[in-house]
Design an enzyme around this catalytic site. Structure first.
Site, mmCIF file in Angstrom:
data_model
loop_
_atom_site.group_PDB
_atom_site.id
_atom_site.type_symbol
_atom_site.label_atom_id
_atom_site.label_comp_id
_atom_site.label_asym_id
_atom_site.label_seq_id
_atom_site.Cartn_x
_atom_site.Cartn_y
_atom_site.Cartn_z
ATOM 1 N N HIS A 41 1.937 2.040 -3.450
ATOM 2 C CA HIS A 41 0.876 2.755 -4.172
ATOM 3 C C HIS A 41 0.975 4.250 -3.844
ATOM 4 O O HIS A 41 0.904 5.104 -4.741
ATOM 5 C CB HIS A 41 -0.505 2.266 -3.734
ATOM 6 C CG HIS A 41 -0.956 0.999 -4.397
ATOM 7 N ND1 HIS A 41 -0.773 0.727 -5.733
ATOM 8 C CD2 HIS A 41 -1.632 -0.072 -3.888
ATOM 9 C CE1 HIS A 41 -1.293 -0.455 -6.020
ATOM 10 N NE2 HIS A 41 -1.809 -0.966 -4.927
ATOM 11 N N GLU B 230 0.834 -1.216 0.000
ATOM 12 C CA GLU B 230 0.000 0.000 0.000
ATOM 13 C C GLU B 230 0.865 1.262 0.000
ATOM 14 O O GLU B 230 0.523 2.258 -0.646
ATOM 15 C CB GLU B 230 -0.958 -0.008 1.201
ATOM 16 C CG GLU B 230 -1.920 -1.183 1.250
ATOM 17 C CD GLU B 230 -2.701 -1.413 -0.039
ATOM 18 O OE1 GLU B 230 -2.898 -0.465 -0.803
ATOM 19 O OE2 GLU B 230 -3.102 -2.577 -0.276
ATOM 20 N N HIS C 4 0.028 -1.833 -9.937
ATOM 21 C CA HIS C 4 0.264 -3.278 -9.816
ATOM 22 C C HIS C 4 1.144 -3.785 -10.953
ATOM 23 O O HIS C 4 0.926 -3.432 -12.115
ATOM 24 C CB HIS C 4 -1.070 -4.021 -9.803
ATOM 25 C CG HIS C 4 -1.872 -3.762 -8.569
ATOM 26 N ND1 HIS C 4 -3.230 -3.578 -8.566
ATOM 27 C CD2 HIS C 4 -1.482 -3.662 -7.271
ATOM 28 C CE1 HIS C 4 -3.649 -3.370 -7.331
ATOM 29 N NE2 HIS C 4 -2.609 -3.405 -6.527
HETATM 30 ZN ZN LIG Z 1 -2.650 -2.847 -4.619
#
Ligand SMILES: [Zn+2]
EC number: 3.4.24.-
Length: 264
Positions: A129, A126, A135
């Site tokens: 991100h 996370e 991804h």
């Molecule tokens: Zn993810």
């Protein structure tokens, strides 16, 4: 440079100088909800042991991405009214928006009786991100590395397998990384227990391993945040912060607390 390789996406800008202010919500709180007719959502508190685990993951990113002992990424506690910043809450599921935006960016790390995101690999995922990464299995070139088994995917999750268009991803000139902490496991969102993705190359790693950054994850962060020259071939051997970033006693304490909570 925008080409067909690399998984960092250009939806939001990078965090300036690689500095990410954050706030970990320590209390029960009500937040405005986006859906109509549901005005607020209740978030549970993040326990001290889990706050330490989140900060351990941050330290792991900081330590592993240093170049010649100089920081590339720094997470720092938010100063009062500082914007933008990352607000980490015990919400629903494990999720984060991608990259820096205006105001606050929310990271959801659920820990409840039914589900928990309080795992070092999930937290690293996370936080990447938050740094701007998408991804791995959605890279524009992923069809050269994976066969997607649509027939095994839950129908309402098809969108999670839609790869990026070439213009949506920066070229970080890194190879496809089956072991990336940003790669889903091969049975992700399976509706029948069968694989939803099958590698088309020989691999010797656990796909979507949930333990640590890979040397390619690290190089992507260093390149995206311009901490190494773009053509650099520097390879960093990932270090685990259980050893390098905290005292062993503290880590064991956190682990014991996690085990106790899991048993409750
Ligand atoms: Zn993810």
């Amino acid at each position: 440079m925008i080409q067909s390789r690399g998984v960092a996406v250009q939806i939001n800008p990078r965090w300036p100088a690689g500095v990410i202010p954050y706030y970990i919500e320590p209390s029960f709180c009500l937040y405005p909800k986006l859906e109509i007719n549901q005005k607020y959502v209740l978030f549970l508190f993040i326990a001290d042991a889990h706050r330490h685990l989140i900060e351990l993951a941050m330290k792991q990113i900081e330590e592993n991405t240093k170049v010649d002992d100089k920081s590339c990424i720094q997470f720092k506690r938010q100063s009062q009214y500082e914007l933008p910043y990352v607000h980490i809450v015990n919400g629903t599921g494990c999720s984060s928006t991608i990259g820096q935006g205006w105001g606050y960016k929310r990271v959801m790390l659920e820990h409840s009786s039914t589900s928990s995101c309080m795992d070092i690999g999930i937290i690293l995922h996370e936080l990447l991100h938050t740094l701007g990464f998408g991804h791995e299995q959605l890279r524009p070139d992923r069809d050269s590395y994976l066969q997607i088994r649509w027939e095994n995917i839950q129908e309402d999750k098809f969108a999670k397998f839609k790869r990026y268009e070439a213009q949506q991803a920066y070229d970080l000139d890194t190879p496809y990384d089956y072991g990336s902490v940003m790669h889903y496991p091969l049975d992700a969102y399976s509706k029948n227990g069968s694989l939803t993705m099958v590698p088309t190359k020989n691999i010797s790693v656990i796909v979507g391993q949930p333990f640590n950054l890979t040397s390619i994850d690290i190089l992507e962060i260093q390149r995206y945040y311009q901490c190494v020259p773009f053509g650099s071939t520097t390879t960093t051997t990932p270090k685990s912060c259980a050893i390098t970033c905290s005292t062993p006693c503290f880590f064991i304490f956190t682990l014991v607390l996690s085990i106790l909570e899991m048993q409750l």
